[in-house]
Design a protein around this motif. Structure first.
Motif, PDB file in Angstrom:
ATOM      1  N   VAL A 250      20.536 -14.742 -52.887  1.00 55.56           N
ATOM      2  CA  VAL A 250      19.783 -13.967 -51.894  1.00 55.56           C
ATOM      3  C   VAL A 250      20.170 -14.332 -50.462  1.00 55.56           C
ATOM      4  CG1 VAL A 250      17.824 -13.695 -53.474  1.00 55.56           C
ATOM      5  CG2 VAL A 250      17.802 -15.563 -51.800  1.00 55.56           C
ATOM      6  N   ARG A 251      21.148 -15.194 -50.296  1.00 55.17           N
ATOM      7  CA  ARG A 251      21.662 -15.512 -48.949  1.00 55.17           C
ATOM      8  C   ARG A 251      23.167 -15.729 -49.050  1.00 55.17           C
ATOM      9  NH1 ARG A 251      22.068 -20.104 -45.352  1.00 55.17           N
ATOM     10  NH2 ARG A 251      21.469 -21.469 -47.066  1.00 55.17           N
ATOM     11  N   PRO A 252      23.912 -14.658 -49.348  1.00 59.56           N
ATOM     12  CA  PRO A 252      25.345 -14.813 -49.605  1.00 59.56           C
ATOM     13  C   PRO A 252      26.184 -15.043 -48.359  1.00 59.56           C
ATOM     14  CG  PRO A 252      24.751 -12.502 -49.688  1.00 59.56           C
ATOM     15  CD  PRO A 252      23.459 -13.266 -49.517  1.00 59.56           C
ATOM     16  N   GLY A 253      25.556 -15.079 -47.192  1.00 61.45           N
ATOM     17  CA  GLY A 253      26.313 -15.258 -45.953  1.00 61.45           C
ATOM     18  C   GLY A 253      27.078 -16.558 -45.884  1.00 61.45           C
ATOM     19  N   ASP A 254      26.649 -17.574 -46.661  1.00 63.31           N
ATOM     20  CA  ASP A 254      27.374 -18.844 -46.678  1.00 63.31           C
ATOM     21  C   ASP A 254      28.697 -18.733 -47.423  1.00 63.31           C
ATOM     22  OD1 ASP A 254      25.456 -20.072 -45.202  1.00 63.31           O
ATOM     23  OD2 ASP A 254      24.653 -21.319 -46.812  1.00 63.31           O
ATOM     24  N   GLY A 255      28.898 -17.624 -48.104  1.00 65.56           N
ATOM     25  CA  GLY A 255      30.122 -17.434 -48.879  1.00 65.56           C
ATOM     26  C   GLY A 255      29.861 -17.596 -50.361  1.00 65.56           C
ATOM     27  N   ILE A 256      30.337 -16.657 -51.152  1.00 61.89           N
ATOM     28  CA  ILE A 256      30.139 -16.706 -52.601  1.00 61.89           C
ATOM     29  C   ILE A 256      31.283 -17.481 -53.231  1.00 61.89           C
ATOM     30  CG2 ILE A 256      30.044 -15.314 -54.694  1.00 61.89           C
ATOM     31  CD1 ILE A 256      28.698 -13.132 -53.057  1.00 61.89           C
ATOM     32  N   PRO A 257      30.982 -18.507 -54.024  1.00 54.30           N
ATOM     33  CA  PRO A 257      32.060 -19.299 -54.642  1.00 54.30           C
ATOM     34  C   PRO A 257      32.933 -18.442 -55.553  1.00 54.30           C
ATOM     35  CG  PRO A 257      29.923 -20.389 -54.875  1.00 54.30           C
ATOM     36  CD  PRO A 257      29.650 -19.007 -54.381  1.00 54.30           C
ATOM     37  N   SER A 258      34.197 -18.776 -55.595  1.00 54.18           N
ATOM     38  CA  SER A 258      35.125 -18.068 -56.466  1.00 54.18           C
ATOM     39  C   SER A 258      35.297 -18.840 -57.776  1.00 54.18           C
ATOM     40  CB  SER A 258      36.479 -17.891 -55.779  1.00 54.18           C
ATOM     41  OG  SER A 258      37.040 -19.161 -55.471  1.00 54.18           O
ATOM     42  N   GLY A 259      35.814 -18.165 -58.763  1.00 59.22           N
ATOM     43  CA  GLY A 259      36.155 -18.827 -60.017  1.00 59.22           C
ATOM     44  C   GLY A 259      35.005 -19.084 -60.957  1.00 59.22           C
ATOM     45  N   LYS A 260      33.845 -18.481 -60.714  1.00 60.60           N
ATOM     46  CA  LYS A 260      32.718 -18.672 -61.619  1.00 60.60           C
ATOM     47  C   LYS A 260      32.925 -17.834 -62.885  1.00 60.60           C
ATOM     48  CE  LYS A 260      30.306 -21.429 -58.953  1.00 60.60           C
ATOM     49  NZ  LYS A 260      30.102 -22.853 -59.313  1.00 60.60           N
ATOM     50  N   SER A 261      32.401 -18.307 -63.989  1.00 58.05           N
ATOM     51  CA  SER A 261      32.594 -17.643 -65.279  1.00 58.05           C
ATOM     52  C   SER A 261      31.514 -16.615 -65.577  1.00 58.05           C
ATOM     53  CB  SER A 261      32.612 -18.686 -66.397  1.00 58.05           C
ATOM     54  OG  SER A 261      31.360 -19.369 -66.477  1.00 58.05           O
ATOM     55  N   TYR A 262      30.612 -16.385 -64.624  1.00 59.43           N
ATOM     56  CA  TYR A 262      29.481 -15.495 -64.849  1.00 59.43           C
ATOM     57  C   TYR A 262      29.352 -14.535 -63.659  1.00 59.43           C
ATOM     58  CZ  TYR A 262      27.706 -19.359 -62.000  1.00 59.43           C
ATOM     59  OH  TYR A 262      27.560 -20.331 -61.033  1.00 59.43           O
ATOM     60  N   PRO A 263      28.660 -13.400 -63.848  1.00 59.64           N
ATOM     61  CA  PRO A 263      28.476 -12.460 -62.736  1.00 59.64           C
ATOM     62  C   PRO A 263      27.607 -13.057 -61.633  1.00 59.64           C
ATOM     63  CG  PRO A 263      28.044 -11.402 -64.856  1.00 59.64           C
ATOM     64  CD  PRO A 263      28.145 -12.876 -65.118  1.00 59.64           C
ATOM     65  N   ILE A 264      27.942 -12.713 -60.387  1.00 53.23           N
ATOM     66  CA  ILE A 264      27.156 -13.100 -59.216  1.00 53.23           C
ATOM     67  C   ILE A 264      26.671 -11.821 -58.542  1.00 53.23           C
ATOM     68  CG2 ILE A 264      27.180 -14.264 -56.978  1.00 53.23           C
ATOM     69  CD1 ILE A 264      29.429 -16.061 -58.134  1.00 53.23           C
ATOM     70  N   LEU A 265      25.350 -11.727 -58.372  1.00 54.32           N
ATOM     71  CA  LEU A 265      24.727 -10.519 -57.837  1.00 54.32           C
ATOM     72  C   LEU A 265      24.136 -10.795 -56.465  1.00 54.32           C
ATOM     73  CD1 LEU A 265      22.786  -9.501 -61.089  1.00 54.32           C
ATOM     74  CD2 LEU A 265      25.085  -8.763 -60.385  1.00 54.32           C
ATOM     75  N   THR A 266      24.160  -9.798 -55.601  1.00 55.34           N
ATOM     76  CA  THR A 266      23.501  -9.862 -54.302  1.00 55.34           C
ATOM     77  C   THR A 266      22.721  -8.560 -54.102  1.00 55.34           C
ATOM     78  OG1 THR A 266      25.266  -8.820 -53.015  1.00 55.34           O
ATOM     79  CG2 THR A 266      25.462 -11.209 -53.418  1.00 55.34           C
ATOM     80  N   ALA A 267      21.994  -8.479 -52.991  1.00 57.21           N
ATOM     81  CA  ALA A 267      21.234  -7.259 -52.708  1.00 57.21           C
ATOM     82  C   ALA A 267      22.130  -6.025 -52.665  1.00 57.21           C
ATOM     83  CB  ALA A 267      20.488  -7.409 -51.378  1.00 57.21           C
ATOM     84  N   LYS A 268      23.397  -6.211 -52.355  1.00 53.49           N
ATOM     85  CA  LYS A 268      24.344  -5.088 -52.323  1.00 53.49           C
ATOM     86  C   LYS A 268      24.425  -4.406 -53.680  1.00 53.49           C
ATOM     87  CE  LYS A 268      29.170  -3.993 -51.205  1.00 53.49           C
ATOM     88  NZ  LYS A 268      30.481  -4.547 -50.753  1.00 53.49           N
ATOM     89  N   ASP A 269      24.262  -5.180 -54.768  1.00 54.14           N
ATOM     90  CA  ASP A 269      24.329  -4.599 -56.110  1.00 54.14           C
ATOM     91  C   ASP A 269      23.141  -3.705 -56.412  1.00 54.14           C
ATOM     92  OD1 ASP A 269      26.746  -5.941 -57.542  1.00 54.14           O
ATOM     93  OD2 ASP A 269      25.740  -7.585 -56.519  1.00 54.14           O
ATOM     94  N   LEU A 270      22.093  -3.796 -55.606  1.00 58.86           N
ATOM     95  CA  LEU A 270      20.942  -2.909 -55.739  1.00 58.86           C
ATOM     96  C   LEU A 270      21.008  -1.767 -54.734  1.00 58.86           C
ATOM     97  CD1 LEU A 270      18.039  -5.491 -56.236  1.00 58.86           C
ATOM     98  CD2 LEU A 270      19.385  -4.306 -57.977  1.00 58.86           C
ATOM     99  N   GLY A 271      22.136  -1.632 -54.053  1.00 60.79           N
ATOM    100  CA  GLY A 271      22.307  -0.567 -53.072  1.00 60.79           C
ATOM    101  C   GLY A 271      21.672  -0.877 -51.738  1.00 60.79           C
TER     102      GLY A 271
END
Length: 294
Positions: A250-271
């Motif tokens: 809910v605060r992706p401004g710090d940067g979303i880590p790469s290389g994770k094995s699972y989906p990462i969701l943010t408010a953008k995914d809810l439009g």
């Protein structure tokens, strides 16, 4: 046979649930948490906050909103050092892992330090049972607080050295005389936690699975929710231990880590726009998950 809900929620509290500005939880968030839990979705809090904070800011509003007598909620506090379960009658036994507690003599020195040098920007959290935490005053200017926080964190590290306690802060490592590090100074946007290096959201996830297993509950999948990079440890642990998980940031401004094995969701995914963060994003996801129940 174990109960197998379609998904479970493992929630950080500051940010996704409680407002970082006011520390309060919006009534609609409380209502949705109750609706999801009553529908059979496990709702577990995994936080650095104390049990007293959860009882005051989360449990009491849930009870006031009409918590069903058959419902119980688990709360993992202080990053796994303490935990308890509450229901419509209130909180049950508070469990504390004393082996993970910061030494009392160090806590006493930090309390004195805050009182004498940093009282204008922060306060010593007397509700913590294992960690040592200081928190920004609600009315303190955030820019000035962050400057004071840097100074406080440096003083806290120096105090660790005087007590021959090994400590780390971000990329800085300061071993004790036996070249070991047992503690961590962990700054957040509104606080600094001083804690055992064994604490973390991954430990909270492990305790969560133990508590749900004792209830006979085995979720088919998980959504973990947080507002900092350290919150990804919840999803990391679940994924590494064979659980299907998606993490909500809910605060992706710090940067979303790469290389994770699972989906990462943010408010953008809810439009929603990039400006929807913290508890506003948390509320949006709770609405979304509630809509999935039909």
């Amino acid at each position: 046979m174990p109960t197998r809900p379609a998904f479970a929620l493992l929630l950080d509290v500051d940010g996704p649930i409680a407002s970082p500005e006011t520390r309060d939880v919006a009534p609609e968030i409380i209502s949705l948490l109750l609706k999801l839990a009553t529908a059979g979705i496990p709702v577990v809090f995994n936080t650095g906050r104390s049990d007293e904070f959860i009882k005051r800011q989360v449990m009491a509003p849930m009870m006031a909103a009409g918590m069903p007598s058959t419902l119980k909620i688990h709360a993992i506090c202080e990053k796994g050092a303490t935990w308890f379960t509450f229901d419509a009658d209130g909180a049950g036994e508070i469990h504390v892992d004393q082996e993970l507690a910061v030494p009392l003599h160090y806590a006493d020195e930090i309390r004195e330090l805050v009182t004498t040098e940093f009282d204008g920007h922060m306060f010593f959290d007397e509700t913590k049972r294992a960690m040592v935490s200081v928190e920004q005053h609600i009315d303190a200017d955030s820019f000035e607080y962050r400057d004071a926080q840097q100074q406080f964190d440096s003083a806290a590290m120096q105090a660790m050295g005087r007590h021959d306690l090994g400590v780390e802060r971000l990329d800085v490592r300061q071993p004790d005389s036996s070249e070991t590090i047992d503690y961590r100074v962990d700054p957040t946007i509104i606080s600094t936690d001083i804690e055992s290096v064994e604490l973390g959201k991954d430990l909270g996830a492990r305790r969560t699975l133990e508590l749900l297993a004792s209830d006979g509950v085995e979720p088919a999948s998980w959504f973990t929710v947080g507002d900092s990079r350290t919150d990804y440890a919840m999803a990391d642990w679940l994924a590494e231990n064979g659980h299907m998980v998606s993490h909500v940031d809910v605060r992706p401004g710090d940067g979303i880590p790469s290389g994770k094995s699972y989906p990462i969701l943010t408010a953008k995914d809810l439009g929603l726009g990039r400006e929807v963060i913290h508890d506003h994003a948390g509320l949006a996801f709770l609405r979304h998950w509630h809509s999935l129940l039909g």
